[in-house]
Every structure is written in C-alpha cells, then in structure tokens.
Scaffold this motif. Structure first.
Motif, PDB file in Angstrom:
ATOM      1  N   ARG A 154      51.854  91.824  56.364  1.00  0.00           N
ATOM      2  CA  ARG A 154      51.190  90.796  57.011  1.00  0.00           C
ATOM      3  C   ARG A 154      50.497  91.427  57.767  1.00  0.00           C
ATOM      4  O   ARG A 154      49.925  90.707  58.828  1.00  0.00           O
ATOM      5  CB  ARG A 154      52.557  90.424  57.524  1.00  0.00           C
ATOM      6  CG  ARG A 154      53.949  90.087  56.898  1.00  0.00           C
ATOM      7  CD  ARG A 154      55.024  89.524  58.202  1.00  0.00           C
ATOM      8  NE  ARG A 154      54.902  88.140  58.986  1.00  0.00           N
ATOM      9  CZ  ARG A 154      54.449  88.481  60.247  1.00  0.00           C
ATOM     10  NH1 ARG A 154      54.183  89.587  60.737  1.00  0.00           N
ATOM     11  NH2 ARG A 154      53.693  87.059  61.167  1.00  0.00           N
ATOM     12  N   ALA A 155      49.569  92.478  57.252  1.00  0.00           N
ATOM     13  CA  ALA A 155      48.372  93.078  58.139  1.00  0.00           C
ATOM     14  C   ALA A 155      47.730  91.761  57.978  1.00  0.00           C
ATOM     15  O   ALA A 155      46.817  90.577  57.137  1.00  0.00           O
ATOM     16  CB  ALA A 155      47.287  93.975  57.455  1.00  0.00           C
ATOM     17  N   LEU A 156      46.670  91.185  59.442  1.00  0.00           N
ATOM     18  CA  LEU A 156      45.782  89.780  59.737  1.00  0.00           C
ATOM     19  C   LEU A 156      45.132  90.229  60.565  1.00  0.00           C
ATOM     20  O   LEU A 156      45.514  91.023  61.596  1.00  0.00           O
ATOM     21  CB  LEU A 156      46.807  88.862  60.227  1.00  0.00           C
ATOM     22  CG  LEU A 156      45.495  87.392  60.391  1.00  0.00           C
ATOM     23  CD1 LEU A 156      45.544  86.938  59.079  1.00  0.00           C
ATOM     24  CD2 LEU A 156      46.864  86.687  61.553  1.00  0.00           C
ATOM     25  N   ILE A 157      43.494  90.266  60.385  1.00  0.00           N
ATOM     26  CA  ILE A 157      42.647  89.998  61.562  1.00  0.00           C
ATOM     27  C   ILE A 157      42.870  88.952  61.607  1.00  0.00           C
ATOM     28  O   ILE A 157      42.543  87.879  61.481  1.00  0.00           O
ATOM     29  CB  ILE A 157      41.065  90.099  60.765  1.00  0.00           C
ATOM     30  CG1 ILE A 157      41.234  92.142  60.434  1.00  0.00           C
ATOM     31  CG2 ILE A 157      40.742  90.494  61.564  1.00  0.00           C
ATOM     32  CD1 ILE A 157      39.941  92.045  59.311  1.00  0.00           C
ATOM     33  N   PHE A 158      42.698  88.722  63.215  1.00  0.00           N
ATOM     34  CA  PHE A 158      43.073  87.465  64.125  1.00  0.00           C
ATOM     35  C   PHE A 158      41.246  86.508  63.748  1.00  0.00           C
ATOM     36  O   PHE A 158      40.604  88.097  64.951  1.00  0.00           O
ATOM     37  CB  PHE A 158      42.883  87.863  65.252  1.00  0.00           C
ATOM     38  CG  PHE A 158      45.096  88.273  65.663  1.00  0.00           C
ATOM     39  CD1 PHE A 158      45.551  87.944  65.241  1.00  0.00           C
ATOM     40  CD2 PHE A 158      45.159  89.374  65.907  1.00  0.00           C
ATOM     41  CE1 PHE A 158      47.353  88.473  65.619  1.00  0.00           C
ATOM     42  CE2 PHE A 158      46.764  89.554  66.011  1.00  0.00           C
ATOM     43  CZ  PHE A 158      47.498  89.529  65.283  1.00  0.00           C
ATOM     44  N   GLN A 159      41.490  86.090  64.312  1.00  0.00           N
ATOM     45  CA  GLN A 159      40.342  85.135  64.471  1.00  0.00           C
ATOM     46  C   GLN A 159      40.207  83.021  65.606  1.00  0.00           C
ATOM     47  O   GLN A 159      41.819  83.079  65.574  1.00  0.00           O
ATOM     48  CB  GLN A 159      39.767  84.396  63.276  1.00  0.00           C
ATOM     49  CG  GLN A 159      39.057  85.459  62.113  1.00  0.00           C
ATOM     50  CD  GLN A 159      38.361  84.613  60.954  1.00  0.00           C
ATOM     51  OE1 GLN A 159      38.347  83.324  61.012  1.00  0.00           O
ATOM     52  NE2 GLN A 159      37.779  85.625  60.218  1.00  0.00           N
ATOM     53  N   LYS A 160      39.738  83.007  66.274  1.00  0.00           N
ATOM     54  CA  LYS A 160      39.745  82.636  67.176  1.00  0.00           C
ATOM     55  C   LYS A 160      40.179  80.965  66.452  1.00  0.00           C
ATOM     56  O   LYS A 160      39.361  80.572  66.046  1.00  0.00           O
ATOM     57  CB  LYS A 160      39.036  82.275  68.056  1.00  0.00           C
ATOM     58  CG  LYS A 160      39.001  81.591  69.717  1.00  0.00           C
ATOM     59  CD  LYS A 160      38.396  81.571  70.459  1.00  0.00           C
ATOM     60  CE  LYS A 160      36.374  81.955  70.266  1.00  0.00           C
ATOM     61  NZ  LYS A 160      35.793  81.534  70.977  1.00  0.00           N
ATOM     62  N   PRO A 161      41.413  80.372  67.132  1.00  0.00           N
ATOM     63  CA  PRO A 161      41.291  79.034  66.281  1.00  0.00           C
ATOM     64  C   PRO A 161      39.879  77.972  66.525  1.00  0.00           C
ATOM     65  O   PRO A 161      39.379  77.721  68.123  1.00  0.00           O
ATOM     66  CB  PRO A 161      42.346  77.882  67.093  1.00  0.00           C
ATOM     67  CG  PRO A 161      43.369  79.490  67.410  1.00  0.00           C
ATOM     68  CD  PRO A 161      42.682  80.638  67.931  1.00  0.00           C
ATOM     69  N   GLU A 162      40.407  77.299  65.688  1.00  0.00           N
ATOM     70  CA  GLU A 162      38.596  76.243  65.236  1.00  0.00           C
ATOM     71  C   GLU A 162      38.828  75.029  66.833  1.00  0.00           C
ATOM     72  O   GLU A 162      37.384  74.957  66.717  1.00  0.00           O
ATOM     73  CB  GLU A 162      38.561  75.964  64.597  1.00  0.00           C
ATOM     74  CG  GLU A 162      38.126  76.254  63.236  1.00  0.00           C
ATOM     75  CD  GLU A 162      37.429  76.078  61.729  1.00  0.00           C
ATOM     76  OE1 GLU A 162      37.441  74.712  62.326  1.00  0.00           O
ATOM     77  OE2 GLU A 162      36.928  76.857  61.487  1.00  0.00           O
ATOM     78  N   PRO A 193      38.311  87.468  78.430  1.00  0.00           N
ATOM     79  CA  PRO A 193      38.579  86.417  77.691  1.00  0.00           C
ATOM     80  C   PRO A 193      38.091  85.681  77.290  1.00  0.00           C
ATOM     81  O   PRO A 193      37.355  84.765  78.036  1.00  0.00           O
ATOM     82  CB  PRO A 193      40.191  87.059  78.450  1.00  0.00           C
ATOM     83  CG  PRO A 193      40.194  88.176  79.092  1.00  0.00           C
ATOM     84  CD  PRO A 193      38.476  88.130  79.586  1.00  0.00           C
ATOM     85  N   GLU A 194      38.569  85.145  76.083  1.00  0.00           N
ATOM     86  CA  GLU A 194      37.934  83.287  76.075  1.00  0.00           C
ATOM     87  C   GLU A 194      39.558  82.565  75.422  1.00  0.00           C
ATOM     88  O   GLU A 194      40.040  82.971  75.195  1.00  0.00           O
ATOM     89  CB  GLU A 194      36.948  83.537  74.782  1.00  0.00           C
ATOM     90  CG  GLU A 194      35.348  84.363  75.101  1.00  0.00           C
ATOM     91  CD  GLU A 194      34.559  84.114  74.089  1.00  0.00           C
ATOM     92  OE1 GLU A 194      34.855  83.555  73.189  1.00  0.00           O
ATOM     93  OE2 GLU A 194      33.581  84.766  73.867  1.00  0.00           O
ATOM     94  N   ARG A 195      38.739  80.625  76.253  1.00  0.00           N
ATOM     95  CA  ARG A 195      40.280  80.061  74.950  1.00  0.00           C
ATOM     96  C   ARG A 195      40.084  81.040  73.897  1.00  0.00           C
ATOM     97  O   ARG A 195      39.211  80.632  72.672  1.00  0.00           O
ATOM     98  CB  ARG A 195      39.706  78.753  75.189  1.00  0.00           C
ATOM     99  CG  ARG A 195      39.244  78.963  76.557  1.00  0.00           C
ATOM    100  CD  ARG A 195      38.722  77.071  76.565  1.00  0.00           C
ATOM    101  NE  ARG A 195      37.943  76.532  77.428  1.00  0.00           N
ATOM    102  CZ  ARG A 195      36.563  76.570  78.043  1.00  0.00           C
ATOM    103  NH1 ARG A 195      36.360  76.696  76.424  1.00  0.00           N
ATOM    104  NH2 ARG A 195      35.965  76.183  78.707  1.00  0.00           N
ATOM    105  N   GLY A 196      41.943  80.564  73.694  1.00  0.00           N
ATOM    106  CA  GLY A 196      41.886  80.784  72.224  1.00  0.00           C
ATOM    107  C   GLY A 196      42.326  82.502  71.952  1.00  0.00           C
ATOM    108  O   GLY A 196      42.805  82.452  70.595  1.00  0.00           O
ATOM    109  N   ASP A 197      41.970  83.421  72.482  1.00  0.00           N
ATOM    110  CA  ASP A 197      41.672  85.114  72.266  1.00  0.00           C
ATOM    111  C   ASP A 197      43.616  85.383  72.492  1.00  0.00           C
ATOM    112  O   ASP A 197      44.433  84.863  73.527  1.00  0.00           O
ATOM    113  CB  ASP A 197      41.365  85.546  73.310  1.00  0.00           C
ATOM    114  CG  ASP A 197      40.386  85.919  72.794  1.00  0.00           C
ATOM    115  OD1 ASP A 197      39.418  85.791  71.849  1.00  0.00           O
ATOM    116  OD2 ASP A 197      39.706  86.106  73.850  1.00  0.00           O
ATOM    117  N   ILE A 198      44.327  86.324  71.918  1.00  0.00           N
ATOM    118  CA  ILE A 198      45.637  86.590  72.217  1.00  0.00           C
ATOM    119  C   ILE A 198      45.331  87.996  73.021  1.00  0.00           C
ATOM    120  O   ILE A 198      44.628  88.860  72.228  1.00  0.00           O
ATOM    121  CB  ILE A 198      46.494  87.356  71.058  1.00  0.00           C
ATOM    122  CG1 ILE A 198      46.620  85.583  70.232  1.00  0.00           C
ATOM    123  CG2 ILE A 198      47.113  87.633  70.936  1.00  0.00           C
ATOM    124  CD1 ILE A 198      46.585  85.654  68.691  1.00  0.00           C
TER     125      ILE A 198
END
Length: 197
Positions: free
Chosen positions: A183-191, A70-75
C-alpha cells in the motif's frame, strides 16, 4: 627474515587502521541517522481508524519535519490534545472560516465547499455535528478522514484552545505511506483545497 617481520608489522598496522575506519564510519552513520530522525524525517505508526481509508491501523508513514508551515489538505503529525503524537488532515489554517454543512452536506472553507470524496471514508459523512468557526492566526482546524471514528477538532471545541491546534505543535507533514509495502503511497494534497481562497 627482517623483511618478513617488517611486512607482518605493516600488515598488523593496516588491519588496525581498517578496523578503526570501520568503527568510525559506523559511529558516523548512526550519528547521521539519529540527526535525520530528530530534525528531518520521522517514522510514525498509525494506532487507530480515525484516518481510514487513507491510513489503516498499523500503517507506517514518513514525516518531513522540515516541510514548513502546514497547508490546507496536508496530513500532519502533531502533539495532540492529550499530549500524544496524533495524525489528522488540515482542513483550515489561520484566518479561515470552517463550517458544516452547506445545503449539500459539505464542509465549507471560506464559503467554498470541499469535495472530500477522494479521501473521506466510504459512506461516511463530512460531519454529524454542525459547526462554524474562524481559525485564529497560528492555529489549525484538523479532522480525521473517517469522521465518525475521529476525535478531532470538533471533539475538543469545549476545551481550552477551542479545538484548535497551534502550528508550533506540528511535528511534520506526512509525505509517504511506506508500510505495508503493498500500500506504499506518496501523499498529494487533494485538488479540492486549491479552490479555497
């Protein structure tokens, strides 16, 4: 007459073979689906408001169980403090110093302030409690996006483990919110996490 009986026998044999193939393909398909569910992709249901507005109650997400560290920002979905499947956002990884709050009331990671406006619940605050912790190697500091409604790492600092969760407890990284379809959405790590060193 003999030709007709022979043709009937061949036809019966074909039907039996077709049925066997169908059953075999069905069993194979179920087996593959079970293997994917167990080792590759999982579906999880959201039972609480702790990740609003990113995830609402009754939302469903697909989780990649092979996503790696896991990386910072991941859910991430993980075995939580009470042993149940839990979902939160990774704020700090092993070696990070996570603190709240700076002069502008922002959480900092290794001294870098986070701009959490893209995911923090509207009008919520980064944290009511002040804290400063260094995340041990192999551990994670996790927080919900709806901070005032989230029992996350902050709520468990006085328990064994100090509020941290082991990377080994992570089941997988949420990759897509697939339900409800509207509400379908592909998650992306916040910048904002890209700025953390």
């Amino acid at each position: 007459m003999a030709v007709t009986k022979k043709a009937e026998a061949v036809e019966k044999k074909k039907k039996k073979g077709g049925f066997r193939e169908t059953v075999l393909l069905l069993v194979l398909g179920v087996g593959i689906a079970l293997l994917l569910q167990a080792f590759v992709v999982g579906s999880f249901y959201i039972p609480s408001e702790s990740m609003e507005n990113t995830l609402l109650i009754n939302d469903r997400v697909f989780v990649n169980k092979l996503a790696g560290k896991p990386e910072r920002g991941d859910i991430v979905v993980f075995k939580g403090w009470n042993g149940e499947d839990t979902i939160k956002r990774v704020i700090g990884v092993g070696g990070d110093k996570v603190a709240c709050c700076d002069s502008k009331k922002r959480i900092t990671v290794n001294g870098t302030p986070l701009d959490e406006s893209s995911y923090l619940y509207p009008d919520d605050f980064p944290s009511k409690e002040r804290f400063s912790y260094t995340v041990p190697a192999g551990k994670l500091w996790l927080m919900g996006d709806h901070r005032s409604a989230s029992a996350d790492s902050r709520s468990h600092v006085n328990e064994p483990g100090g509020g941290f969760i082991s990377e080994d407890a992570v089941i997988g990284t949420a990759v897509v919110r697939y339900w409800p379809l509207s509400r379908a959405l592909i998650f992306q790590k916040p910048e904002t996490f890209d700025k953390v060193k």
